[in-house]
Design an enzyme around this catalytic site. Structure first.
Site, PDB file in Angstrom:
ATOM      1  CB  CYS A 128       1.843  -1.336  -2.611  1.00 28.42           C
ATOM      2  SG  CYS A 128       2.029  -1.599  -4.207  1.00 28.42           S
ATOM      3  CG  HIS A 245      -2.522  -3.733  -3.518  1.00 26.25           C
ATOM      4  ND1 HIS A 245      -3.214  -3.171  -4.338  1.00 26.25           N
ATOM      5  CD2 HIS A 245      -1.252  -3.637  -3.736  1.00 26.25           C
ATOM      6  CE1 HIS A 245      -2.288  -2.505  -5.231  1.00 26.25           C
ATOM      7  NE2 HIS A 245      -1.163  -2.944  -4.956  1.00 26.25           N
TER       8      HIS A 245
END
Ligand code: 25A
Ligand code: L14
Length: 335
Positions: A128, A245
């Protein structure tokens, strides 16, 4: 033409987003098969207003399946992807199991969708933190050639699955309630009101002192960008955020490129939204990126400590572009 689709790890954090995104993008699903461990077999999940029953994953789960979306960890992928391929399915795998294999494409559609064509039954979905970074780096690399990247991440707990989200919320509540002796199951230290320079939460450290997450960012970036000369160094950090994130990224380029040029370049880049209005204190935030598809970038400025440097702040939903959305974009290209 609609196809039979299997979701392995349907009950997990990424699995839930798989169903939502397949539905919202009107992926041509003929039959949907939801697979998870025996623990979750019998559980009901909704897709397009219909209840589906989760089945236990076995080697026979893939009969008639055309596309299998895997997100149940590397050991499950290693064991079951071969059965899926044998049944004639093409797998898009979210785990780290096959990412660095030479004969497996590692794909972010905005960067290297052409790689999809050389698959032999499995296409790997990158890490990710790597995905959201390369979506932004690629347009810069094409124009100014990136020599070196220094990245520090601020990663949400949902990357570690639903149990990790549960631990953050319960630990936070327990501290606010003034209780002592909260029992942690997952994180090695308190994650509520804290920042941990370790990802993943167990068996993280390698002999070079880096974590496996950090080395994934180094190695996967080179493979996706198809350039082994790009030097990358990473520090990956867990923060008490549920979803999204964030990354501080310093880029050194061969050719000089100004902050204004980078802003213009990224404004036209696929899958990227620039939010960079410092006069109004506007920049990408995890809470705003959550639930969205794009990679958001801001705080774009020149690194005044070197000749050709740019600093960036990059944020994206780790379960969407970082996992389920990117995998479904790959599956769409496959069709
Ligand atoms: O090894 P890796 O590649 O580094 O990946 C490690 C973990 O990262 C997540 C994923 O966790 C994975 O386990 N992950 C993978 N790729 C990711 C990405 N790109 C990623 N995260 C972010 N971005 P997860 O929680 O998202 O998903 C786990 C899913 O896998 C299913 N699963 C596990 N073992 C399985 C299996 N499926 C089939 N066969 C097996 N043997 C898992 O289903 C889930 O769907 P489940 O049935 O095991 O869990 C359902 C619910 O139960 C909770 N739970 C899990 N373990 C326990 C538990 N409850 C009680 N006791 C337990 N021991 C889970 O929280 C889940 O809600
Ligand atoms: O390699 O815990 O895709 O935030 C994704 C989740 C690595 C760990 C991967 C996390 C995993 C990451």
């Amino acid at each position: 033409m609609s196809v039979n689709v299997a979701v392995v790890g349907a009950t997990g954090a990424v699995g839930g987003d798989f169903l939502q995104i397949l539905e919202s993008r009107k992926f041509p699903v003929k039959e949907l098969r939801l697979l998870a461990s025996r623990r979750s077999a019998g559980k009901k999940m909704q897709f397009c207003g219909v209840d589906y029953t989760v089945q236990e994953l076995t080697r026979h789960s893939f009969e008639g399946i055309k596309i299998a979306l895997f997100s149940a960890g590397a050991s499950i992928s290693r064991e079951y992807v071969p059965y899926a391929i044998e049944s004639g399915a093409v797998c898009v795998d979210n785990s780290s199991a096959f990412r660095m294999d030479d004969d497996v494409p590692l794909v972010v559609p905005e960067v290297n969708s052409r790689e999809i064509g050389r698959h032999r039954g499995v296409i790997a979905n990158p890490n990710c933190s790597t995905i959201q970074m390369v979506v932004v780096l690629k347009p810069i690399h094409d124009v100014a050639r990136i020599k070196r990247v220094v990245v520090s991440t601020y990663q949400a707990v949902s990357g570690a699955g639903l149990k990790a989200v549960d631990e953050l919320l319960k630990e936070t509540a327990s501290i606010l309630d003034g209780k002592k002796g909260f029992m942690r199951n997952l994180f090695p230290h308190q994650i509520a009101f804290n920042v941990l320079p370790q990802i993943p939460q167990s068996n993280a450290f390698l002999s070079n002192g880096y974590t496996s997450e950090e080395m994934k960012m180094v190695n996967e970036t080179k493979k996706i960008m198809a350039d082994n000369t790009i030097r990358v160094t990473a520090t990956t950090v867990r923060v008490p955020v549920v979803r999204g994130h964030s990354e501080s990224v310093n880029v050194e380029t061969e050719k000089k490129i100004t902050a204004a040029e980078v802003k213009r370049l990224l404004s036209g880049a696929p899958g990227v939204t620039v939010i960079d209005d410092t006069a109004n204190q506007l920049y990408p935030l995890a809470i705003n990126a959550a639930g969205k598809d794009d990679v958001f970038v801001g705080r774009i400025r020149e690194d005044e400590s070197i000749a050709n440097g740019i600093n960036l702040w990059i944020v994206s939903d780790n379960l969407r572009k970082g996992a389920a959305l990117n995998a479904i974009q790959i599956a769409e290209k496959l069709l």
